[in-house]
Design a protein around this motif. Structure first.
Motif, PDB file in Angstrom:
ATOM      1  N   GLY B 645     -24.313   3.526 -18.324  1.00 43.27           N
ATOM      2  CA  GLY B 645     -24.768   4.333 -17.175  1.00 43.27           C
ATOM      3  C   GLY B 645     -24.502   5.717 -16.999  1.00 43.27           C
ATOM      4  N   CYS B 646     -25.063   6.473 -16.523  1.00 44.60           N
ATOM      5  CA  CYS B 646     -24.454   8.002 -16.300  1.00 44.60           C
ATOM      6  C   CYS B 646     -23.391   7.902 -14.779  1.00 44.60           C
ATOM      7  N   GLN B 647     -22.298   8.204 -15.173  1.00 47.09           N
ATOM      8  CA  GLN B 647     -21.323   8.335 -13.998  1.00 47.09           C
ATOM      9  C   GLN B 647     -21.717   9.469 -13.138  1.00 47.09           C
ATOM     10  N   SER B 648     -21.855  10.697 -13.473  1.00 48.05           N
ATOM     11  CA  SER B 648     -22.005  11.727 -12.582  1.00 48.05           C
ATOM     12  C   SER B 648     -23.228  11.925 -11.855  1.00 48.05           C
ATOM     13  N   CYS B 649     -24.260  11.129 -12.319  1.00 48.32           N
ATOM     14  CA  CYS B 649     -25.555  11.047 -11.776  1.00 48.32           C
ATOM     15  C   CYS B 649     -25.266  10.417 -10.163  1.00 48.32           C
ATOM     16  N   GLU B 650     -24.434   9.495 -10.240  1.00 53.46           N
ATOM     17  CA  GLU B 650     -24.229   8.648  -8.838  1.00 53.46           C
ATOM     18  C   GLU B 650     -24.098   9.968  -7.756  1.00 53.46           C
ATOM     19  N   ASP B 746     -12.779  10.250 -12.105  1.00 57.51           N
ATOM     20  CA  ASP B 746     -13.159   8.864 -11.902  1.00 57.51           C
ATOM     21  C   ASP B 746     -14.386   8.701 -10.829  1.00 57.51           C
ATOM     22  N   PHE B 747     -15.585   9.095 -11.095  1.00 51.75           N
ATOM     23  CA  PHE B 747     -16.601   9.386 -10.345  1.00 51.75           C
ATOM     24  C   PHE B 747     -16.656   8.127  -9.137  1.00 51.75           C
ATOM     25  N   TYR B 814     -20.817  10.490 -19.133  1.00 47.45           N
ATOM     26  CA  TYR B 814     -20.490   8.972 -19.692  1.00 47.45           C
ATOM     27  C   TYR B 814     -19.294   8.696 -19.870  1.00 47.45           C
ATOM     28  N   ASN B 815     -18.984   7.397 -19.906  1.00 53.02           N
ATOM     29  CA  ASN B 815     -17.652   6.952 -20.351  1.00 53.02           C
ATOM     30  C   ASN B 815     -17.952   5.877 -21.391  1.00 53.02           C
ATOM     31  N   LEU B 816     -17.705   6.079 -22.734  1.00 48.32           N
ATOM     32  CA  LEU B 816     -18.063   5.063 -23.788  1.00 48.32           C
ATOM     33  C   LEU B 816     -16.735   4.381 -23.967  1.00 48.32           C
ATOM     34  N   SER B 878     -11.658   4.706 -25.248  1.00 48.49           N
ATOM     35  CA  SER B 878     -12.556   5.011 -24.251  1.00 48.49           C
ATOM     36  C   SER B 878     -12.894   6.737 -24.534  1.00 48.49           C
ATOM     37  N   TYR B 879     -14.376   6.841 -24.224  1.00 53.84           N
ATOM     38  CA  TYR B 879     -14.519   8.288 -24.561  1.00 53.84           C
ATOM     39  C   TYR B 879     -15.282   8.967 -23.685  1.00 53.84           C
ATOM     40  N   GLU B 880     -15.099  10.125 -23.452  1.00 53.55           N
ATOM     41  CA  GLU B 880     -15.812  10.806 -22.128  1.00 53.55           C
ATOM     42  C   GLU B 880     -16.939  11.572 -23.008  1.00 53.55           C
ATOM     43  N   SER B 881     -17.994  11.297 -22.750  1.00 51.51           N
ATOM     44  CA  SER B 881     -19.276  11.832 -23.370  1.00 51.51           C
ATOM     45  C   SER B 881     -20.288  12.395 -22.446  1.00 51.51           C
TER      46      SER B 881
END
Lengths: 126, 1129
Positions: B645-650, B746-747, B814-816, B878-881
């Motif tokens: 799921g998209c983190q920043s979208c929240e 950390d959103f 996202y955080n993969l 863990s990868y920021e995407s």
């Protein structure tokens, strides 16, 4: 003047009766006072007021009053009849809440009647 | 002698009258079916299905609580046999139960008529049989309720005989256990029905115990206590066949529910709702049936006859005769009758107390019992569970008065008076002669229906066919909200009709039997039919074990509240599917067979699907049909998928919240001490992140207390002390956040922190802005400033995240998490992408992945319904995407100016529309206010709502005051559509002038879900079928496994820990049992697992043991009885 005289006489009589009742039954009066004040205080106490509802308080006061005054069985029955009749009128005219309160009192009265019945039961069902 | 003959004549006449009444109510061709009656249309098969602890309906259900209902369903079967039909809801069944109630009431009342008058049985048995408690339950023929009423009456008969020393303890034990064997509460889920028995036995026991205590008769008291205990043991032994199987299920699930405070609290609302009409005045009038009322005194207008009884003056006055008659019993009592009158009065009072539930004035006591007595929570529908005890007591009093009255009048008129009384009672309850009303449970809905011939044809044909263990999918699906099955000829039930027509066949529909996960699976297959995706349908049918589809064209398909889905699409598409052939037609019902598909309930696989089943459909778009998640993938390991799921979208979706929680107790109260103790306990018990959030929560609550104290002019020192604590708590939160690695990315933590600190900040800032704040002491002002400063420090920690808020519209973060080294792909699905102005989907321009200290940019590649990015070989980590999108269009479409009628006056409005609206997204609406003298309001409404239905005024879904007066600037609103289909936005002035606004913008706020796929090259060649199996019964399967890989054994029935895998009769302890696909059973087989196995449902074993105990106990009792009969002494 005559009416005033009669009224005075009646009031005197009432005062005397009340006084003699207080003298004869001070303990009941004290109990009634104590219980009623406790019961009236309950719904105002924090936390207790969350579950002790006003309707319960009035219910208790009425039942206790009838107990304190040692109302006779037959009068309790008549009172029950009156409550039923009034309850009917209230429900009939759509004042349902009042009818419900009278129904609650009728329930309380039945409890009293039940307790008054107990001593008169013979022991043949041992 | 004459009296005896008259009495028996009355009995016989009454039974005949009940027969004709039953026949009148249910003439040939009419039957009670539907609702939640459990009245099967094939009573024989239904009875047989009750002999198994597992029901095969849907994906299978635990049936272990229902063994007790064998008695009731035996009567269903027996009466249906006698009446020459297969339906349980026949007139003979109705006759049986009504006559049993009458007969037991007669036996009871006849046994005490010496004390209560010879006419007592006449009135008592009639009144117990015909009253609103019974009439209300006739529409579903509540046999369990009747059974308990009968048991209560017979039990009392025995207890009274014991009390009068007409029988001894042994005989009483014998009779009572037999009564409780034959007449029970049906399923153990109906155990609360024993509430009424509890009242009766308690009152009787209290009488006995008090009498013994007063008479200091301790030996008899001891004997009586032993008798009560032995009754309990006898009850368990004689009902062992039904208690034992349910015991393990009860311990594993229901027991914890009964004492779970959350469940109790939730059910309290139900209790309160059902107790609303439970007033004593209603009970005194023999009313108070919850179905009649809406609220405490309102009338349920859907009820067929409640309105008449609650409003007709004559009927109201008549109902008040009952309390007079009951009070009369207390006047007319005689020495020989006093003990019974006392008993009836006590039962009446106890019964009323329990029936009233949470209704005042004693409702709080009931709620106390409900909350704190373990197990009492089963009594959440008090009226229905205790009414039968009350009826026995109250009708006992009424009948005694009437009997005494009749005895006092001359013998010539006795019969006439009795007939007048009975006639009046029947006239008052006259609705019992109106079948249209008593079987109606909603306007235009009745349980009395005529069964169409097609159902009978279906029943006959389908019961003769062998469907193996495959399932039959019912089409169209059930109503999504009510989960009911309804037909245009009158059937309406929460149980699907085919399952009560053919209980031995497994029918699948999206009804209430399914779990959430199962519902998703079933809804998916319905969608595949509706969207005409045949290949998809076949894959899903295979996985769900569906071999047949039953199309029902007579399903209720109107715009009614409980109508099923639209039939048309299903009918057309099913007939187009090449893989389906019509197997049989039964008038409105068509049975399709899926040719060349042989679904299997038990399979071997290597694939553990760890995804939530909600995501199956999303993932399945990227797999071949034979690799679909949730599908049989024997020997072909599926690729590993995960949804991210998209983190920043929240953050974009967040609406600012300034509200503080409500508080009742302030630090100025002496009782605040208790609150502090509780707070300390919570803080000591919590740890890690939850501790920090607990501090945050308490800081929020304490700020609310501060605000309340400021309003009530509490001393400054107290407020300052409270603020000091708030500041202390916030400092702890600050330290916690600072120590989180990468806290500025950390959103989710930021959102949680922001939710709590924003209300604190805004409320305290408002205080500071208030001119009265200057009047406060310096100490207080300092503390407020300290808190605001700490908040600023916390906010500063997140400034890298907050400063680029606008960028999140284009850059979705996202955080993969990669767990295993391998080749990976990211799929981006079209469903969650935004629209451009032409209605086409916008896909990301590229993705940026942070690898080895730098962002690597990848270009998208096209695939079926979206794009994918090939990540190549990835190491665990863990990868920021970041999904990067280009320009996003302004979706605002100008509609122009109009004048709308609002309740105060006509207002001038400018309006716009959201183009290419997607109700899964949110929208940011912006505009500029160009005239700061106008009062403006902002509205959103769905186009389908034109005007208010009642008054014709402008109707809106959302209304907001625009803070425009004195401020010329930007207005922004986050619109989250709930159920909207085509929303319009309006800005209206306070009169008919044109609102001066400009620069309208509407941007879609979307939250794409990405699917990360780990590519796998491995394949296993399966040349032999590794498993064969045979269904012995719904609770037992025999299987033969002849290979050791794959090792996951899937048993496609609802997961239940009581299913066990056995070899040679012993549980295979080394096989781990777990839930697969979110709903089914699976075992990881040990490496040496090979050969013959069985899968068995354990409660069935318990049924076998219980059956033996019951049989032994019952035979012993009968033998003893026969022995005593032959040799009385």
């Amino acid at each position: 003047m005559k009416l005033q005289k009669i009224l005075n006489k009646r009031i005197n009589h009432l005062e005397n009766s009340l006084f003699s009742w207080i003298v004869k039954t001070p303990r009941q009066l004290f109990r009634l006072f104590l219980f009623s004040s406790t019961v009236l205080f309950l719904p105002k106490m924090p936390y207790v007021n969350l579950f002790v509802q006003k309707s319960f308080v009035f219910f208790l006061i009425l039942i206790f009053a009838l107990l304190v005054y040692k109302v006779k069985f037959k009068y309790l029955l008549r009172l029950g009849g009156i409550f039923t009749l009034l309850g009917m009128l209230f429900v009939l005219f759509g004042i349902y809440e009042a009818g419900e309160i009278l129904g609650n009192y009728l329930y309380g009265l039945t409890i009293l009647l039940f307790f008054q019945l107990i001593p008169s039961v013979d022991n043949n069902h041992k | 002698m004459k009296s005896k003959i008259t009495t028996y004549a009355f009995f016989v006449f009454s039974i005949i009258a009940i027969f004709f009444l039953s026949r009148f109510l249910l003439p040939p061709g009419s039957y009670i079916v539907g609702h939640d009656s459990g009245l099967a249309l094939n009573s024989k098969d239904f009875l047989q299905s009750r002999l198994y602890a597992w029901s095969i309906q849907g994906f299978g259900q635990d049936n272990s609580p229902h063994f007790g209902s064998i008695m009731i369903h035996f009567v269903d079967f027996f009466t249906s046999k006698l009446s020459g039909v297969s339906f349980a809801g026949n007139y003979l069944n109705l006759f049986f139960w009504l006559s049993m109630i009458f007969a037991s009431a007669y036996v009871f009342s006849n046994s005490i008529k010496k004390s209560l008058g010879k006419y007592f049985p006449v009135f008592f048995s009639t009144f117990i049989t015909i009253n609103f408690f019974i009439i209300q339950s006739l529409f579903i023929l509540e046999r369990a309720k009747y059974s308990i009423l009968v048991a209560n009456l017979l039990l009392l008969t025995v207890l009274f005989k014991l009390n009068d020393k007409l029988i001894g303890y042994k005989k009483a034990f014998l009779y009572i256990t037999l009564i409780l064997f034959i007449f029970n509460c049906g399923s153990w889920l109906g155990i609360p029905l024993y509430g009424s028995m509890f009242v009766l036995v308690s009152v009787f026991s209290i009488f006995k115990i008090v009498t013994y205590l007063v008479g200091k008769n301790f030996s008899d008291l001891w004997r009586f206590v032993v008798f009560l205990l032995s009754l309990l043991v006898g009850f368990i032994l004689i009902n062992a066949y039904s208690i034992f199987p349910y015991f393990s299920t009860f311990l594993r699930g229901d027991a914890s529910q009964l004492v779970n405070p959350v469940v109790i609290e939730q059910n309290k609302e139900w209790l309160r709702a059902l107790s609303q009409a439970g007033s004593y005045i209603n009970f005194f009038r023999l009313q108070g049936i919850p179905d009649w009322y809406s609220g405490s005194s309102g009338i349920n207008m859907q009820h067929a006859y409640a309105y008449s009884y609650l409003t007709n003056p004559l009927l109201i006055v008549s109902s008040f005769i009952f309390p007079f008659l009951a009070l009369g019993a207390l006047i007319l009592k005689k020495n020989e009758s006093k003990k019974y009158i006392l008993f009836f009065t006590a039962v009446t009072l106890f019964g009323m107390f329990f029936m009233a539930g949470s209704h005042g004035p004693l409702g709080f006591l009931y709620e106390f019992l409900y909350t704190y007595i373990p197990g009492f929570a089963v009594f959440r529908s008090p009226y229905y569970k205790f009414a039968s005890a009350f009826l026995i007591g109250y009708i006992g009093l009424i009948s005694f008065t009437l009997s005494s009255f009749v005895e006092k009048i001359g013998s010539k008129f006795k019969i006439v008076v009795i007939l007048v009384i009975l006639g009046s009672w029947l006239a008052y309850h006259g609705v019992i002669f109106d079948a249209d009303k008593i079987f109606s449970w909603q306007k235009d809905l009745s349980t009395k229906v005529s069964i169409p011939p097609s159902v009978l044809e279906f029943s006959k044909s389908i019961n003769d066919q062998d469907f193996g263990d495959s399932r039959i999918l019912l089409v169209p699906p059930a109503n999504q909200n009510w989960k009911n099955d309804a037909y245009n000829w009158g059937y309406w039930s929460l149980t699907n009709l085919p399952s009560v027509v053919a209980p031995y066949k497994s029918f699948l529909v999206n009804d209430g039997l399914l779990s959430k996960e199962q519902n998703v699976l079933v809804n998916d297959i319905y969608l595949s039919i509706k969207d005409n995706r045949e290949v998809d349908f076949l894959g899903k049918a295979n996985r769900l074990g569906i071999k047949h589809v039953l199309l029902r064209k007579d399903i209720l398909n109107t715009s009614d509240w409980s109508s099923g889905d639209d039939l048309h699409d299903y009918e057309e598409n099913l007939s187009d599917f090449k893989s389906l052939r019509v197997k049989e037609t039964f008038s409105d019902w068509i049975l399709y067979e899926i040719v060349d598909l042989f679904p299997s309930k038990i399979i071997l696989t290597n694939d553990i699907v760890s995804l939530s089943s909600n995501d199956y459909s999303l993932v399945n778009q990227y797999t071949d049909i034979d690799q679909h998640l949730g599908k049989d993938v024997v020997g072909t390991p599926g690729n590993d998928f995960s949804i991210v799921g998209c983190q920043s979208c929240e953050l974009e979706m967040q609406s600012p919240n300034h509200a503080l929680p409500e508080v009742t107790l302030l630090p100025s109260s002496k009782l605040y001490f208790f609150k502090e103790i509780k707070e300390k306990k919570v803080l000591v018990a919590s740890s890690g992140s939850s501790k920090a959030f607990d501090y945050l929560g308490f800081a929020l609550r304490r700020t609310s207390e501060v605000m309340a104290m400021l309003r009530t002019s509490t001393e400054d020192i107290q407020i300052a002390t409270a603020l000091k604590v708030v500041n202390h708590y916030l400092n702890i939160v600050y330290e916690y956040v600072k120590n989180i690695p990468n806290y500025d990315k950390d959103f989710s933590t930021y959102i949680r922190v922001k939710d709590s600190i924003l209300p604190i900040e805004v409320n305290l800032q408002n205080q500071v802005a208030n001119k009265d704040f200057l009047m406060k002491s310096e100490m207080l002002r300092n503390e407020v400033n300290n808190v605001l400063w700490t908040i600023r420090q916390i906010t500063n920690l997140y400034s890298p995240m907050i400063n680029i808020l606008d960028e999140y519209r284009h850059r979705k973060i996202y955080n993969l998490t990669i767990k295993l080294k391998g080749n990976y792909k990211i799929h981006v699905n079209a469903d969650t992408m935004p629209f451009d102005i032409s209605g086409n989907r916008i896909f990301p321009e590229h993705v940026e992945i942070y690898i080895n200290g730098k962002y690597v940019s990848l270009k998208p590649q096209k695939e079926n319904e979206g794009v994918f990015f090939d990540l190549g070989l990835m190491d665990p980590g863990s990868y920021e995407s970041i999904l990067v999108f280009g320009d996003l269009p302004n979706l605002y479409e100008d509609i122009g100016f109009s004048v709308q009628s609002l309740p105060i006056n006509d207002n001038g409005c400018v309006a716009g529309r959201v183009q290419h609206f997607n109700n899964n997204s949110a929208y940011r609406v912006n505009f500029s206010i160009t005239d700061n003298t106008q009062r403006l309001r902002f509205y959103v409404r769905n186009k389908s709502i034109q005007q208010s239905i009642n008054d014709g005024f402008f109707k809106w879904d959302i209304e907001n005051e625009v803070d425009s007066v004195g401020i010329a600037g930007e207005y922004s609103y986050l619109y989250k559509p709930y159920g909207a289909t085509d929303p319009y936005v309006y800005v209206c002035s306070s009169n008919n002038s044109i609102p001066q606004v400009s620069n309208w913008e509407i941007y879609e706020i979307f939250s794409p879900r990405i699917i990360v796929e780990k590519m796998t090259e491995d394949t296993i060649d399966i040349s032999n079928n590794p498993i064969s199996y045979n269904q012995i019964s719904p609770v037992k399967y025999e299987l033969n496994i002849n290979m050791q890989d794959p090792r996951i054994l899937v048993f496609n029935e609802t997961f239940n820990p009581l299913w066990s895998l056995r070899q040679d009769g012993l549980v295979v302890e080394t096989a781990t049992h777990f839930m697969i696909d979110g709903h089914a059973n699976a075992w990881i087989l040990p490496e040496d697992a090979n050969g013959k196995f069985t899968i068995e449902y354990l409660p069935q074993e318990a049924f076998k043991v219980g059956k033996i105990i019951t049989s032994i106990f019952l035979s012993t009792m009968i033998l003893v009885y026969v022995w005593k009969f032959i040799y009385p002494k």
